[in-house]
Design a protein around this motif. Structure first.
Motif, PDB file in Angstrom:
ATOM      1  N   TRP A 255     -34.999 -10.047  16.408  1.00  0.00           N
ATOM      2  CA  TRP A 255     -35.312 -11.480  16.320  1.00  0.00           C
ATOM      3  C   TRP A 255     -35.517 -12.103  17.701  1.00  0.00           C
ATOM      4  O   TRP A 255     -35.171 -13.241  17.948  1.00  0.00           O
ATOM      5  N   ASP A 256     -36.116 -11.335  18.632  1.00  0.00           N
ATOM      6  CA  ASP A 256     -36.379 -11.864  19.980  1.00  0.00           C
ATOM      7  C   ASP A 256     -37.783 -12.434  20.118  1.00  0.00           C
ATOM      8  O   ASP A 256     -38.236 -12.736  21.220  1.00  0.00           O
ATOM      9  N   ASN A 257     -38.497 -12.581  18.984  1.00  0.00           N
ATOM     10  CA  ASN A 257     -39.857 -13.131  18.966  1.00  0.00           C
ATOM     11  C   ASN A 257     -40.850 -12.276  19.748  1.00  0.00           C
ATOM     12  O   ASN A 257     -41.860 -12.779  20.248  1.00  0.00           O
ATOM     13  N   LYS A 258     -40.581 -10.976  19.838  1.00  0.00           N
ATOM     14  CA  LYS A 258     -41.491 -10.039  20.488  1.00  0.00           C
ATOM     15  C   LYS A 258     -41.743  -8.877  19.536  1.00  0.00           C
ATOM     16  O   LYS A 258     -40.794  -8.278  19.014  1.00  0.00           O
ATOM     17  N   THR A 259     -43.024  -8.562  19.314  1.00  0.00           N
ATOM     18  CA  THR A 259     -43.367  -7.490  18.385  1.00  0.00           C
ATOM     19  C   THR A 259     -43.591  -6.149  19.077  1.00  0.00           C
ATOM     20  O   THR A 259     -43.896  -5.159  18.421  1.00  0.00           O
ATOM     21  N   GLY A 260     -43.428  -6.126  20.414  1.00  0.00           N
ATOM     22  CA  GLY A 260     -43.540  -4.884  21.157  1.00  0.00           C
ATOM     23  C   GLY A 260     -42.176  -4.292  21.442  1.00  0.00           C
ATOM     24  O   GLY A 260     -41.131  -4.871  21.125  1.00  0.00           O
ATOM     25  N   ALA A 261     -42.165  -3.106  22.082  1.00  0.00           N
ATOM     26  CA  ALA A 261     -40.912  -2.436  22.410  1.00  0.00           C
ATOM     27  C   ALA A 261     -40.115  -3.266  23.438  1.00  0.00           C
ATOM     28  O   ALA A 261     -40.707  -3.952  24.269  1.00  0.00           O
TER      29      ALA A 261
END
Length: 416
Positions: A255-261
């Motif tokens: 849930w860090d609003n990042k869709t990458g690694a």
């Protein structure tokens, strides 16, 4: 230069010229009439009609002519559009299709020779059964959904149809097309969102591959209230049976609003099913969620492979969690109902198929765009408010079923 090679070298331009002339002569031959016999052929005889949904098969006896090339059918499928069908002399049946209604239509048949000479016309009547788009129209159901409207349609014929949604334009307030959904699936159900919680008139009509169009089904819908859950309130809620993490890919990366690694990654060797739990920080009647998986990283592509969950179950509860070993997809309580220890079945979900159908690790640009956009899933309207969630991965896309990973999750619902 050797004398023999010199002789061949001198002959080369002449050889090339001859090849070019032959090629040109062959090309010109395609424009020649394939027969000089201008005799008018006899028409087909012994005509029989077998009707089906939206069309008909017309069988016949062919005339005894070695000059025959094909049979041609000409017909109107509605008040404005005409069609033409052809079949070779090897067949004794021609199919006519695309008719708008179940009624009488005239079809004109010709035999055509290799010299492009037509026979006298033969007219036959067909009476197709109700076409698929009209069979689907009575099954259209519009219901309110979170943030919009849900459209469901039954397409039992598995025909190629279009489900066209109309709604008031925000500027003109006139009904305009806002969504076009083309499919051949039998059970069609999807939602269109982004609407306020005020009564709004929606309409749906069905089309087919020949631009035939049904009447419009109208309904006034009041969308349900929906907001995105505040991820700043999310936190892990680890229970004894929860799976661990590895590679420093911890649960909060979900849930860090990042869709990458990095994302969330379990250790290898933890044979599925396995699960992890977290607290949303507030209770809500959840409506839907979007989930993102590991995609392309450097030279490696994980699309529809590796640890991407293939089948999973979401569990929820509003009260403080009690740990238990979760059932897999067998022996589940009904959606919206709890296990013995109070975990409510929020639904069983599956990874959508790759649009191109290519095997792993191959993919197209459309596949990548579909993957990177995240996958959207709806919760049943019957699920109650929950605060705690448990994600249970049952199988992964690679089939190893010994680990899983997820990059990001966004949840939506009514927190009031």
């Amino acid at each position: 230069m050797n004398a023999i090679y010199k002789r061949y070298w001198l002959l080369l331009p002449a050889i090339l010229l001859l090849v070019i002339q032959l090629a040109c002569k062959k090309t010109d031959g395609y424009n020649e009439v394939i027969s000089t016999d201008k005799t008018k052929p006899s028409p087909v005889t012994n005509i029989k009609v077998t009707n089906f949904s939206g069309g008909a098969y017309i069988s016949y006896s062919l005339p005894d002519s070695k000059n025959l090339l094909y049979v041609q059918a000409e017909y109107k499928i509605n008040d404005t559009r005409s069609r033409q069908s052809k079949t070779s002399f090897y067949s004794d049946t021609i199919m006519v299709s695309g008719f708008a209604k179940s009624q009488d239509y005239e079809v004109t048949l010709y035999t055509v020779t290799r010299a492009d000479v037509k026979s006298d016309p033969v007219t036959v009547k067909v009476h197709p059964d109700t076409p698929a788009y009209l069979l689907a129209k009575p099954t259209v159901v519009l219901t309110n959904d979170f943030g919009g409207v849900n459209i469901s349609v039954q397409n039992k014929a598995h025909a190629d149809i279009g489900v066209i949604l109309i709604a008031p334009d925000k500027s003109t307030r006139k009904l305009e097309i806002v969504n076009q959904h083309y499919t051949n699936q039998e059970a069609i159900s999807y939602s269109l969102r982004g609407y306020d919680t005020i009564p709004t008139q929606f309409g749906v009509y069905i089309t087919d591959s020949w631009d035939n169009r049904s009447d419009t089904v109208y309904a006034t819908i009041k969308p349900l209230y929906e907001v995105q859950m505040d991820k700043s309130k999310f936190q892990p809620y680890t229970l004894p049976s929860d799976v661990g993490t590895d590679f420093q890919w911890y649960l909060p990366y979900l849930w860090d609003n990042k869709t990458g690694a990095p994302g969330f990654h379990t250790p290898y060797g933890n044979f599925l099913p396995k699960w992890m739990s977290f607290d949303m920080g507030q209770a809500a009647r959840l409506s839907r969620y979007t989930i993102w998986y590991r995609g392309v990283e450097g030279s490696a592509a994980y699309l529809w492979g590796a640890g991407a969950p293939q089948t999973w179950v979401l569990w929820g509860r509003a009260d403080q969690p009690v740990d238990e070993n979760m059932p897999d997809t067998t022996g589940l309580p009904p959606v919206g109902q709890p296990t013995a220890n109070g975990w409510i079945n929020m639904g069983v979900f599956h990874l959508p198929a790759k649009p191109s159908g290519l095997p792993f690790p191959q993919y197209t640009g459309d596949d990548l765009a579909y993957w990177n956009g995240g996958f959207n899933f709806n919760f049943a309207l019957t699920v109650p408010k929950v605060r705690y969630l448990r994600f249970e991965c049952v199988t992964n896309a690679s089939g190893t079923n010994d680990f899983f990973n997820i990059m990001e999750i966004s949840l939506y619902g009514d927190t009031r």
